[in-house]
Design an enzyme around this catalytic site. Sequence first.
Site, short mmCIF file in Angstrom:
data_model
loop_
_atom_site.label_atom_id
_atom_site.label_comp_id
_atom_site.label_asym_id
_atom_site.label_seq_id
_atom_site.Cartn_x
_atom_site.Cartn_y
_atom_site.Cartn_z
CB THR A 58 33.98 33.07 43.71
OG1 THR A 58 34.89 32.85 42.56
CG2 THR A 58 32.73 32.84 43.54
N GLY A 59 36.71 35.58 43.64
CA GLY A 59 38.20 35.78 44.25
C GLY A 59 38.23 36.80 45.18
CE1 TYR A 80 33.43 24.89 37.35
CE2 TYR A 80 33.31 22.53 38.13
CZ TYR A 80 33.99 23.79 38.01
OH TYR A 80 35.37 23.68 38.23
#
Length: 324
Positions: free
Chosen positions: A45-46, A155
């Site tokens: 996701t970076g 999460y």
Amino acid sequence: MSNSKIRSRKPVSIVTGGAGFLGSHLVDLLLERGHQVVAMDNLVTGNVENIAHHAGNPNFRFIQQDVTEYLFLDGPVDYVWHFASPASPVDYAKLPIQTLKVGSLGTHKTLGLARLKGAKFLLASTSEVYGDPLVHPQSEDYWGNVNPIGPRGCYDEAKRFAEALTMAYHRTHRLQTRIVRIFNTYGPRMRLNDGRVAPSFLEQALRGEALTVYGDGSQTRSFCYVSDLVEGVYRLMMGGDPYPVNIGNPEEMTILQFARKIIELTGSESPVVFRDLPVDDPKKRRPDIARARKLLQWEPVVGLEEGLRKTVEWFRERLGRRPG
Ligand code: UDP
């Protein structure tokens, strides 16, 4: 590691998730404050664009690596900042196993690295450990209301496990550890298609599309500008104690108010449309920051309008580069 050793050279920081939204802003702050920084990221996701401005800086290094795998690093390390994880509900719904792995195995590997190097460790935890909270505002002594098997469980439970593991390393190995519980944060470098509310509404408003408000928009959030957030995180690592600290902005609003604010600030003519509320979406969220105020003399200084204006500017520029 003794302070005199650090004084004779630059402190060395490892930032996992260093190419992500928060990780990359933390990298900027650490370089500004004289650290040598190694950013690690598997780029799920970076985005390397977030750190590209440090290319060629001798105090900066990027390693593309999945932190759930064995970490090998030569030389001294003074601080480990564990920020790697998908963090948007849309992302972690798509990547539930990676999310669970980076919170559990990734936290284990980074704690192991900190222990080997005698480094201080900071875990980026989350307001999601409070789940759909039954206590309002949320203070650190609240244990939360989490659905372990719902879509957010991957999460929430990964971060709860990560907190437990961090405390176990502190208690068993006497590692110096810190836990920050991060509340909703926004600012430049959020991915356009990240799915979280600020980038979604900003993109919609700037493109003249309808803003998608989930549910009736009466659920609340409290939004912190990214520069305030990383300042709080830095102070926690350098001062602070091993117990969790909320960092966030206590200015609470409904999601519908947030949509209207974004329409106003962008000058958009977009309408608002209502969509189904996602499962287990927390109804209220606001940090009690009394502990951060007392322990770190920290509180947010960037108001919502000021922070949103800077963010709008960045999004405008990004969107201008891409066809609509
Ligand atoms: N939300 C919304 N429209 C969107 C995206 C999100 O109304 O396009 C709502 C979402 O249901 C939640 C709030 O905005 O109530 C914040 O969502 P976000 O995904 O940013 O993170 P959360 O705080 O839920 O972790």
